[in-house]
Design a protein around this motif. Structure first.
Motif, PDB file in Angstrom:
ATOM      1  N   GLU A  10       0.825  -1.209   0.000  1.00  0.00           N
ATOM      2  CA  GLU A  10       0.000   0.000   0.000  1.00  0.00           C
ATOM      3  C   GLU A  10       0.859   1.259   0.000  1.00  0.00           C
ATOM      4  O   GLU A  10       1.929   1.293   0.601  1.00  0.00           O
ATOM      5  N   LEU A  47      -2.845   5.976   4.603  1.00  0.00           N
ATOM      6  CA  LEU A  47      -2.947   5.715   3.167  1.00  0.00           C
ATOM      7  C   LEU A  47      -2.888   7.024   2.387  1.00  0.00           C
ATOM      8  O   LEU A  47      -3.575   7.989   2.719  1.00  0.00           O
ATOM      9  N   ALA A  48      -2.064   7.044   1.363  1.00  0.00           N
ATOM     10  CA  ALA A  48      -1.856   8.264   0.578  1.00  0.00           C
ATOM     11  C   ALA A  48      -3.145   8.764  -0.048  1.00  0.00           C
ATOM     12  O   ALA A  48      -3.402   9.972  -0.063  1.00  0.00           O
ATOM     13  N   ASP A  49      -3.968   7.854  -0.534  1.00  0.00           N
ATOM     14  CA  ASP A  49      -5.193   8.294  -1.218  1.00  0.00           C
ATOM     15  C   ASP A  49      -6.279   8.787  -0.270  1.00  0.00           C
ATOM     16  O   ASP A  49      -7.301   9.307  -0.709  1.00  0.00           O
ATOM     17  N   ALA A  50      -6.059   8.653   1.042  1.00  0.00           N
ATOM     18  CA  ALA A  50      -7.054   9.128   2.010  1.00  0.00           C
ATOM     19  C   ALA A  50      -6.803  10.574   2.441  1.00  0.00           C
ATOM     20  O   ALA A  50      -7.695  11.215   2.989  1.00  0.00           O
ATOM     21  N   PRO A  60       4.565   9.312  -2.175  1.00  0.00           N
ATOM     22  CA  PRO A  60       4.163   8.112  -1.448  1.00  0.00           C
ATOM     23  C   PRO A  60       5.356   7.350  -0.878  1.00  0.00           C
ATOM     24  O   PRO A  60       6.468   7.409  -1.387  1.00  0.00           O
ATOM     25  N   ARG A 132      -7.946  -1.564   2.303  1.00  0.00           N
ATOM     26  CA  ARG A 132      -8.121  -0.248   2.930  1.00  0.00           C
ATOM     27  C   ARG A 132      -8.671  -0.350   4.341  1.00  0.00           C
ATOM     28  O   ARG A 132      -8.406   0.487   5.185  1.00  0.00           O
TER      29      ARG A 132
END
Length: 135
Positions: A10, A47-50, A60, A132
């Motif tokens: 991740e 998490l980077a996308d959060a 990242p 996730r």
């Protein structure tokens, strides 16, 4: 016995908030998440996308976990992990939990870091995608 490191797939990031600020997003999902604060700032690893757009962040990164649990009186664990990375020019963020140690490696340098660690005699194994929702 050689140190055993486990890589996680991740993508993570480190966000900076103002001192005392609490994240308003779900920051605790993923293989590793951390919330730290000082009188000067609040740091959030997740998490980077959060991480919401507009929040100051770096990444990242990919998490690398030391197989644990480690004894509290274990000496030299971080030195064994970080030492081989210095001549390779790989900078990491080191963090610890109650049970073990973690390093966040820039995502584009994970393969090189693993190669360096293997040459130094460490055992490296990948982990499966944790998803996730949890570790």
């Amino acid at each position: 016995m050689p140190l055993h490191l486990m890589t996680h797939p991740e993508l993570l990031a480190v966000a900076r908030l103002d001192a005392g600020e609490v994240p308003t997003w779900d920051w605790s999902a993923g293989p590793f998440a951390s919330l730290s604060h000082t009188p000067h700032e609040t740091s959030v690893v997740g998490l980077a996308d959060a991480i919401p757009a507009g929040v100051l962040s770096e990444g990242p990164f990919r998490a690398v976990e030391v197989a644990g649990p480690l004894a509290f009186d274990a000496v030299g664990v971080m030195a064994e992990i970080l030492g081989p990375l210095v001549p390779a020019g790989i900078s990491v963020l080191a963090l610890s939990t109650y049970d073990t140690d973690w390093v966040l490696v820039p995502a584009g340098k994970v393969d090189r870091a693993c190669e360096v660690w293997r040459k130094a005699g460490l055992i490296i194994t990948p982990t499966i995608l944790s998803g996730r929702g949890g570790a």
